[in-house]
Design an enzyme around this catalytic site. Structure first.
Site, mmCIF file in Angstrom:
data_model
loop_
_atom_site.group_PDB
_atom_site.id
_atom_site.type_symbol
_atom_site.label_atom_id
_atom_site.label_comp_id
_atom_site.label_asym_id
_atom_site.label_seq_id
_atom_site.Cartn_x
_atom_site.Cartn_y
_atom_site.Cartn_z
ATOM 1 N N ARG A 1 -49.422 -8.114 -36.070
ATOM 2 C CA ARG A 1 -50.328 -6.972 -35.965
ATOM 3 C C ARG A 1 -51.720 -7.437 -35.536
ATOM 4 N NH1 ARG A 1 -50.192 -5.529 -40.740
ATOM 5 N NH2 ARG A 1 -48.450 -4.092 -40.568
ATOM 6 N N ASN B 1 -53.241 -6.861 -31.732
ATOM 7 C CA ASN B 1 -54.460 -6.078 -31.542
ATOM 8 C C ASN B 1 -55.532 -6.861 -30.809
ATOM 9 O OD1 ASN B 1 -54.885 -3.243 -32.778
ATOM 10 N ND2 ASN B 1 -53.439 -4.267 -34.140
ATOM 11 N N SER C 1 -45.121 -9.421 -39.727
ATOM 12 C CA SER C 1 -45.855 -8.191 -39.389
ATOM 13 C C SER C 1 -47.357 -8.411 -39.513
ATOM 14 C CB SER C 1 -45.390 -7.045 -40.276
ATOM 15 O OG SER C 1 -45.784 -7.268 -41.609
#
Lengths: 161, 271
Positions: free
Chosen positions: B198, B202, B194
């Site tokens: 993430r 992004n 994660s």
């Protein structure tokens, strides 16, 4: 999105960066911050202490001034009392001296008076003798009639007084 | 961008998403990612090192004051969550924050400028955002996982940690060992995945949106109404996205740092 050897390289780079940061960047910066915090805390404490000392000192000064004022008042009071005493003493001394002088003078006057009275008595006696002898036309023996003369003189004196 | 421009939009985007590579198969190195990440690491930590070298308890200069502000900020973040000795974890958090922030910030460079500069050195591809490379984000998150496990060992001992892997959260009944272990495995592995995905997602998406916006202006075909409109569109959308991205790059760096702290703190707590 393909995983390859770059991941190993990046992991090594990351590890080196972490090592550098842990070893050379964090400790001096944190030490500087903590030292400054301590310095500021010390400074504030010192300022507070100074303030307290100042207020204590001004309190002390006030009490010293008060004490001095009290003492001065007491001294002035004492001086006043002393001066009064001195004046009183001087007056007493003066009165005593005056009385003494008056007494002396009175004594002298009395002495003088009695001396004058004696002289007068003698003169009166002589005068009486002289008058009597003139009346009798002859000498009166003063010694023979001493008691008579004396009596006369006393009578004159008593008449005068 | 070498030589002539891209033939069409697909080629433009594909070109911009291609790394400068050396090697074959797994043993491929993304030269651009490595170079940029090292450069950003040296730049960010170098700037902080400048302040750290001259740091004193006296009146700080402007740069030192700023650096100390960042240090205090990071230290506070760590202090709030992690209650043990911070002398290792706090600089790790600082490193993550600085490095990720600087690498993310490369996204704000004009899209085609790094490629042009690389072209001067005869390089055909140059992706400038290391955090839009999944290798970087996974390298970081796996390193963080190693740190987390190391802290677990330190707090509970190797035996205690392994014991917990099999007995928590359901209980120590032997029947539950396998479910416990599987759950813990998922929990353990979900953290780096994660974290990495993430950040990567992004930055990759951000980069892609910049490319799409750039395509608006790329359709320039002389002073026509359509061309003018798309040019204005690029300027407006590009500005808006770049301004929004200032938030994203900072936020992502912050999130990566805070999650690292939180994971480490969780690892040191006993169940």
């Amino acid at each position: 999105m393909n995983i390859n050897a770059t991941i190993i390289g990046q992991a090594i780079v990351f590890t080196i960066l972490i090592w550098f940061s842990v070893k050379f960047i964090w400790p001096p910066l944190l030490k500087a911050i903590e030292d400054r915090q301590k310095k500021i805390a010390d400074g504030l404490a010192a300022a507070e202490r100074g303030q307290k000392e100042l207020s204590q000192a001004s309190g002390d000064a006030q009490s010293i001034v008060n004490e001095a004022r009290e003492k001065a008042l007491k001294i002035v009071d004492q001086a006043n009392r002393r001066s009064n005493e001195i004046i009183e003493e001087a007056r007493a001394t003066a009165i005593a001296e005056g009385q003494r002088l008056v007494g002396d003078a009175r004594q002298e006057v009395a002495l003088e008076q009695s001396r004058a009275r004696d002289a007068l008595r003698k003169d009166v006696a002589q005068l009486a003798v002289a008058g009597a002898s003139r009346l009798l036309e002859r000498e009166i023996d003063a010694k023979a009639h001493a008691d008579l003369i004396e009596k006369l003189a006393r009578e004159i004196e008593g008449a005068k007084a | 961008m070498a030589g002539q421009g891209p033939a069409n939009s697909t080629e433009y985007i594909t070109h911009h998403l291609t790394h400068l590579k050396v090697g074959e198969g797994f043993w491929t190195i993304h030269v651009d990612t490595m170079f940029m990440s090292v450069l950003m690491g040296v730049l960010s930590l170098g700037l902080f090192w400048m302040a750290a070298r001259k740091a004193s308890a006296g009146v700080p200069g402007k740069w030192q004051a700023f650096v100390e502000m960042v240090v205090e900020f990071v230290d506070t973040q760590v202090k709030e969550v992690f209650h043990l000795d911070r002398r290792f974890l706090a600089p790790v958090a600082l490193t993550i924050f600085l490095w990720v922030f600087f690498m993310n910030a490369m996204d704000l460079l004009p899209l085609d400028v790094p490629g042009v500069i690389a072209g001067w050195f005869g390089l055909h591809y140059w992706r400038v955002v290391p955090t839009a490379d999944v290798n970087t984000t996974f390298a970081m998150s796996i390193t963080v996982l190693v740190i987390v496990i190391a802290f677990s060992f330190k707090a509970k001992g190797v035996g205690g940690y392994v014991h917990e892997l099999f007995t928590a959260p359901f209980g120590s009944n032997p029947v539950l060992w396998i479910p416990n272990f599987l759950l813990n495995l998922v929990e353990l592995l979900s953290k780096p995945v994660s974290l990495a995905m993430r950040l990567f997602g992004n930055m990759y998406a951000g980069e892609l949106v910049f490319m799409l916006i750039a395509l608006l202006g790329a359709s320039w075909a002389g002073f026509t109404f359509g061309s003018g409109l798309s040019m204005i569109g690029q300027i407006l959308a590009g500005s808006a996205w770049a301004i929004f991205h200032i938030l994203i790059i900072t936020l992502q760096a912050f999130i990566f740092m805070v999650l690292t702290i939180v994971y480490t703190a969780m690892a040191t707590e006993h169940h």
